[in-house]
Design an enzyme around this catalytic site. Structure first.
Site, short mmCIF file in Angstrom:
data_model
loop_
_atom_site.label_atom_id
_atom_site.label_comp_id
_atom_site.label_asym_id
_atom_site.label_seq_id
_atom_site.Cartn_x
_atom_site.Cartn_y
_atom_site.Cartn_z
N ARG A 14 21.65 46.03 21.71
CA ARG A 14 22.57 46.33 22.85
C ARG A 14 23.11 45.04 23.50
O ARG A 14 24.08 44.73 23.45
CB ARG A 14 21.75 47.28 23.73
CG ARG A 14 22.57 48.00 24.70
CD ARG A 14 22.87 47.13 25.98
NE ARG A 14 21.84 46.47 26.61
CZ ARG A 14 22.27 45.70 27.73
NH1 ARG A 14 23.28 45.25 27.98
NH2 ARG A 14 20.95 45.14 28.39
N ASP A 15 22.04 44.38 24.29
CA ASP A 15 22.49 43.41 25.05
C ASP A 15 23.14 42.08 24.27
O ASP A 15 24.18 41.47 24.66
CB ASP A 15 21.29 42.45 25.92
CG ASP A 15 21.46 41.91 27.19
OD1 ASP A 15 22.98 41.61 27.15
OD2 ASP A 15 20.72 41.85 28.12
N HIS A 211 13.26 41.36 32.39
CA HIS A 211 14.50 41.27 31.43
C HIS A 211 15.00 39.93 31.60
O HIS A 211 15.73 39.83 32.88
CB HIS A 211 15.52 42.35 31.63
CG HIS A 211 16.78 42.22 30.83
ND1 HIS A 211 17.03 42.95 29.69
CD2 HIS A 211 17.81 41.38 31.02
CE1 HIS A 211 18.10 42.60 29.28
NE2 HIS A 211 18.66 41.64 29.71
N HIS A 213 17.25 36.25 30.84
CA HIS A 213 18.29 35.52 29.93
C HIS A 213 18.02 34.00 29.92
O HIS A 213 17.32 33.52 30.63
CB HIS A 213 19.62 35.70 30.42
CG HIS A 213 20.29 37.07 29.83
ND1 HIS A 213 21.34 37.21 29.03
CD2 HIS A 213 19.89 38.12 30.48
CE1 HIS A 213 21.44 38.36 28.96
NE2 HIS A 213 20.70 39.23 29.64
N CYS A 244 26.63 34.67 27.50
CA CYS A 244 26.70 35.17 28.82
C CYS A 244 28.23 35.03 28.90
O CYS A 244 28.91 34.17 28.97
CB CYS A 244 25.92 34.17 29.76
SG CYS A 244 26.27 34.44 31.39
N ASN A 253 19.78 36.06 25.45
CA ASN A 253 18.50 36.63 26.14
C ASN A 253 17.22 35.79 25.48
O ASN A 253 17.51 34.85 24.82
CB ASN A 253 18.22 37.96 25.53
CG ASN A 253 19.11 38.87 26.01
OD1 ASN A 253 20.49 38.89 25.89
ND2 ASN A 253 18.72 39.86 26.85
ZN ZN Z 1 20.92 41.32 29.86
#
Ligand code: ZN
Length: 313
Positions: A14-15, A211, A213, A244, A253
């Site tokens: 996902r991310d 969470h 990064h 990013c 991440n």
């Molecule tokens: Zn994120």
């Protein structure tokens, strides 16, 4: 299944994929998810229920979720940006749903065109929707406080605002709260302080997740700080996939395999077989040639005499 001390939630599908240029074929996504589950990863955020015209990467969300839901022992998580996305996700059989709520008003308005208060109201509607599902089958909703450690639009984000949003999400019926360093601004001292404040406000036993990064290189340090503040649930991406959108060229991440190595070498069980995980890193991205990968342990190798706590069976 063996006991674990921390849950590492792989959010790469996902991310990570949200920030990669090319489309990863559906079959490759499925193979990646299956391989990580086989390496012992128990939770994977597999897709986002956003309109395909906004993020074409997730055009196959239903199919990918169905695949992940069929894997024994795996908790498949999905992200939804709004009520409509939540309706779609629940109809597709989502059992755990991450809902980002920006603590920064500027970020909230630019991201979902809502104030933070309106986004919290929306979250309450999603909880009602989930509750309308049959009892034990009800999907779990995670209220994710994004930009909790700073915002690229607003700058500093007041810690009291983060506490207020976290409490509001708990009161709305969240099953867990996550604090997200969406743009990679956090430092370990801030992480420790904010997680302690929020845990005190929402209850020490309430599920709280982190969470981070690695945008500015502090991802692992922040994860350790959160662990010391009592957090036991961490998001990360294999190979640090992600980047990013606000900082072109910056890393993504926290790197899953580095995070597993850190915890396991500290004597903290992850349930994840790091050798197998590194193997997945080698194979999973063949279908994504322009993916930029990060991380140390896959390049340096494990230390001589390293004793893994967790092995996949
Ligand atoms: Zn994120």
């Amino acid at each position: 299944m063996n006991a674990v001390d921390v849950v590492i939630s792989e959010v790469g599908p996902r991310d990570g994929l949200q920030n990669t240029k090319s489309f990863m074929p559906t079959a490759a996504k499925k193979a990646w998810i299956s391989a990580e589950a086989a390496a012992g990863v128990r939770e994977i955020e597999v897709c986002s229920f956003v309109p395909a015209k906004l993020i074409p990467q997730f055009i196959d969300a239903e199919e990918v979720l169905a695949h992940a839901n069929a894997i024994l022992g795996l908790t498949a998580v999905v992200l939804v940006p709004n009520l409509k996305g939540c309706e779609r996700a629940l109809a597709a059989g989502a059992r755990r749903v991450t809902v980002p709520i920006s603590v920064s008003e500027a970020h909230s308005k630019s991201n979902v065109r809502k104030t933070t208060a309106q986004a919290i109201d929306d979250f309450a509607r999603m909880i009602d929707l989930a509750k309308s599902q049959a009892g034990a089958q009800r999907a779990q909703l995670v209220g994710a406080c994004s930009t909790a450690f700073g915002c690229s639009l607003q700058g500093a984000v007041a810690e009291d605002d983060v506490v207020r949003v976290a409490v509001a999400l708990r009161d709305a019926g969240a099953d867990a709260i996550s604090l997200a360093d969406t743009v990679g601004y956090a430092n370990p001292e801030q992480v420790k302080r904010l997680f302690r404040k929020v845990r005190k406000a929402i209850g020490e036993d309430f599920n709280i997740e982190a969470h981070f990064h690695n945008t500015r290189g502090l991802g692992l340090a922040n994860a350790l700080a959160a662990y010391e503040a009592g957090v036991r649930n961490f998001d990360s991406t294999l190979g640090g996939l992600g980047g990013c959108p606000w900082a072109p060229g910056a890393s993504g991440n926290v790197v899953t395999e580095d995070l597993v190595f850190m915890f396991e070498s500290m004597g903290v069980r992850t349930g994840i077989d790091i050798g197998k995980l590194i193997e997945v890193r080698r194979t999973a991205f063949a279908a994504l040639p322009d993916a930029e990968l990060y991380g140390h342990i896959a390049k340096a190798g494990l230390p001589k005499g390293y004793q893994a706590l967790s092995r996949a069976v």
